[in-house]
Write an enzyme that holds these catalytic residues in place. Structure first.
Site, PDB file in Angstrom:
ATOM      1  N   ASP A 187       0.817  -1.206   0.000  1.00  0.00           N
ATOM      2  CA  ASP A 187       0.000   0.000   0.000  1.00  0.00           C
ATOM      3  C   ASP A 187       0.857   1.264   0.000  1.00  0.00           C
ATOM      4  O   ASP A 187       0.452   2.288  -0.552  1.00  0.00           O
ATOM      5  CB  ASP A 187      -0.932   0.004   1.212  1.00  0.00           C
ATOM      6  CG  ASP A 187      -2.128  -0.920   1.023  1.00  0.00           C
ATOM      7  OD1 ASP A 187      -2.259  -1.511  -0.071  1.00  0.00           O
ATOM      8  OD2 ASP A 187      -2.935  -1.041   1.966  1.00  0.00           O
ATOM      9  N   GLY A 188       2.043   1.212   0.614  1.00  0.00           N
ATOM     10  CA  GLY A 188       2.925   2.374   0.601  1.00  0.00           C
ATOM     11  C   GLY A 188       3.356   2.746  -0.800  1.00  0.00           C
ATOM     12  O   GLY A 188       3.385   3.931  -1.165  1.00  0.00           O
ATOM     13  N   ASP A 246      -4.416  10.097   4.686  1.00  0.00           N
ATOM     14  CA  ASP A 246      -4.666  10.939   5.850  1.00  0.00           C
ATOM     15  C   ASP A 246      -3.691  12.100   5.934  1.00  0.00           C
ATOM     16  O   ASP A 246      -2.636  12.115   5.296  1.00  0.00           O
ATOM     17  CB  ASP A 246      -4.586  10.112   7.142  1.00  0.00           C
ATOM     18  CG  ASP A 246      -3.358   9.208   7.215  1.00  0.00           C
ATOM     19  OD1 ASP A 246      -2.271   9.652   6.804  1.00  0.00           O
ATOM     20  OD2 ASP A 246      -3.486   8.054   7.676  1.00  0.00           O
ATOM     21  N   ASP A 305      -1.476  13.261  21.676  1.00  0.00           N
ATOM     22  CA  ASP A 305      -0.226  13.011  20.944  1.00  0.00           C
ATOM     23  C   ASP A 305      -0.340  13.455  19.492  1.00  0.00           C
ATOM     24  O   ASP A 305       0.668  13.596  18.802  1.00  0.00           O
ATOM     25  CB  ASP A 305       0.135  11.526  20.987  1.00  0.00           C
ATOM     26  CG  ASP A 305       0.733  11.110  22.323  1.00  0.00           C
ATOM     27  OD1 ASP A 305       0.913  11.988  23.189  1.00  0.00           O
ATOM     28  OD2 ASP A 305       1.009   9.911  22.505  1.00  0.00           O
ATOM     29  N   ALA A 356      -5.646   5.601  11.178  1.00  0.00           N
ATOM     30  CA  ALA A 356      -6.873   5.905  11.928  1.00  0.00           C
ATOM     31  C   ALA A 356      -7.453   4.658  12.578  1.00  0.00           C
ATOM     32  O   ALA A 356      -7.992   4.714  13.695  1.00  0.00           O
ATOM     33  CB  ALA A 356      -7.903   6.554  10.996  1.00  0.00           C
ATOM     34  N   LEU A 357      -7.368   3.530  11.912  1.00  0.00           N
ATOM     35  CA  LEU A 357      -7.876   2.275  12.475  1.00  0.00           C
ATOM     36  C   LEU A 357      -7.045   1.869  13.690  1.00  0.00           C
ATOM     37  O   LEU A 357      -7.588   1.463  14.726  1.00  0.00           O
ATOM     38  CB  LEU A 357      -7.841   1.181  11.410  1.00  0.00           C
ATOM     39  CG  LEU A 357      -8.429  -0.175  11.802  1.00  0.00           C
ATOM     40  CD1 LEU A 357      -9.917  -0.047  12.111  1.00  0.00           C
ATOM     41  CD2 LEU A 357      -8.199  -1.195  10.697  1.00  0.00           C
TER      42      LEU A 357
END
Length: 288
Positions: free
Chosen positions: A73-74, A148, A177, A191-192
């Protein structure tokens, strides 16, 4: 009527062991299917593949009408961001680990790719985020993200305090944080891990997800993707902002990060019968 393709770009995670034979096999398959093939310049340089044009991202965007991305995915995130202004559809072959957006298993690339080339596929558009960092009334940084936008505290500092506004409305001052502004695609990423919900990609919304908030009542919020989110650095040293893999460190008090829906979309191609829920079931191991 499904689009038929003429010129295919290939980009690969060139650091992955043993990727060159896979790239070469896929390139030969595409050529045998009557398509022109070009390699992304870094992929060609770092794998030593020859016999194909090695083009920059801009050249690929102008010349090609399909991109095949081999990696995780990166790899897809970085390339999708570069191709977004050109509207080129992307097909992901997973040679990484999770692979939420590079979802074709490497061992099944041939049987998956062949029908796509024949025009038998599904198109899935994904929304993107864009924004700026403002300092003293001037833009000092711009970014584009598929997953994101993340504001984080410094590595050795305490919490960061953020003033959050959505549209023209004040939401809260939050100490944590950090804070994640995620698209539906990004809802299965950082986010997950931070406790946010999963959003289906067709939902016109985004997430605000606090990272380890000081007050436990600071919870993830699902927002419509209209208007603009503004995050102002109120307190905290060495805060940074990250648009996917693009970072700006050492934000100052008073710096403001603005985030909104981008005019660009990413179009993913999938073989017929692809299911988002099947991807979640497989990647998150939702087995009986």
């Amino acid at each position: 009527m499904a689009e038929r393709f003429r010129h295919v770009a290939i980009v690969g995670k060139h650091q992955a062991p043993g990727i060159r034979p896979v790239l070469e096999e896929i390139a030969q398959f595409l050529c045998a299917s009557g398509l022109d093939v070009s390699l992304e310049a870094d992929t060609a340089l770092n794998t030593g593949l020859t016999g194909y044009d090695a083009l920059s991202h801009e050249e690929l965007g102008r010349a090609c009408d399909l991109a095949v991305v081999i990696g995780g995915d990166g790899t897809m995130l970085g390339f999708a961001r570069e191709m977004a202004p050109y509207g080129i559809p992307l097909l992901g072959i997973n040679q990484g680990r999770l692979g939420f957006i590079t979802d074709i298993p490497i061992e099944r690339w041939r049987e998956s790719l062949a029908p796509v080339l024949a025009g038998d596929y599904e198109v899935e558009p994904r929304a993107m985020l864009e924004g700026e960092v403002w300092r003293d009334g001037e833009v000092i940084y711009t970014g584009l993200a598929l997953n994101d936008v993340v504001v984080s505290r410094g590595a050795t500092a305490g919490m960061v305090e953020l003033k959050i506004e959505v549209g023209e409305q004040f939401v809260a001052n939050m100490r944590a944080d950090g804070l994640i502004v995620a698209s539906p695609t990004g809802s299965t990423a950082y986010a997950l891990s931070a406790g946010g919900p999963i959003l289906h990609p067709s939902i016109a919304g985004w997430l605000l997800v606090p990272i380890a908030p000081h007050t436990l009542s600071n919870r993830p919020i699902v927002l419509p993707d209209l208007g603009e989110v503004r995050l102002e650095i109120v307190a905290g040293r060495d805060a940074s902002v990250n648009f996917d893999m693009q970072s700006l460190a050492s934000l100052l008090h008073g710096d403001t990060i603005t985030v909104r829906r981008s005019q660009h979309q990413v179009r993913f191609l999938h073989p017929q019968g692809w299911s988002y829920y099947a991807t979640l079931r497989r990647k998150l191991r939702w087995y009986l």
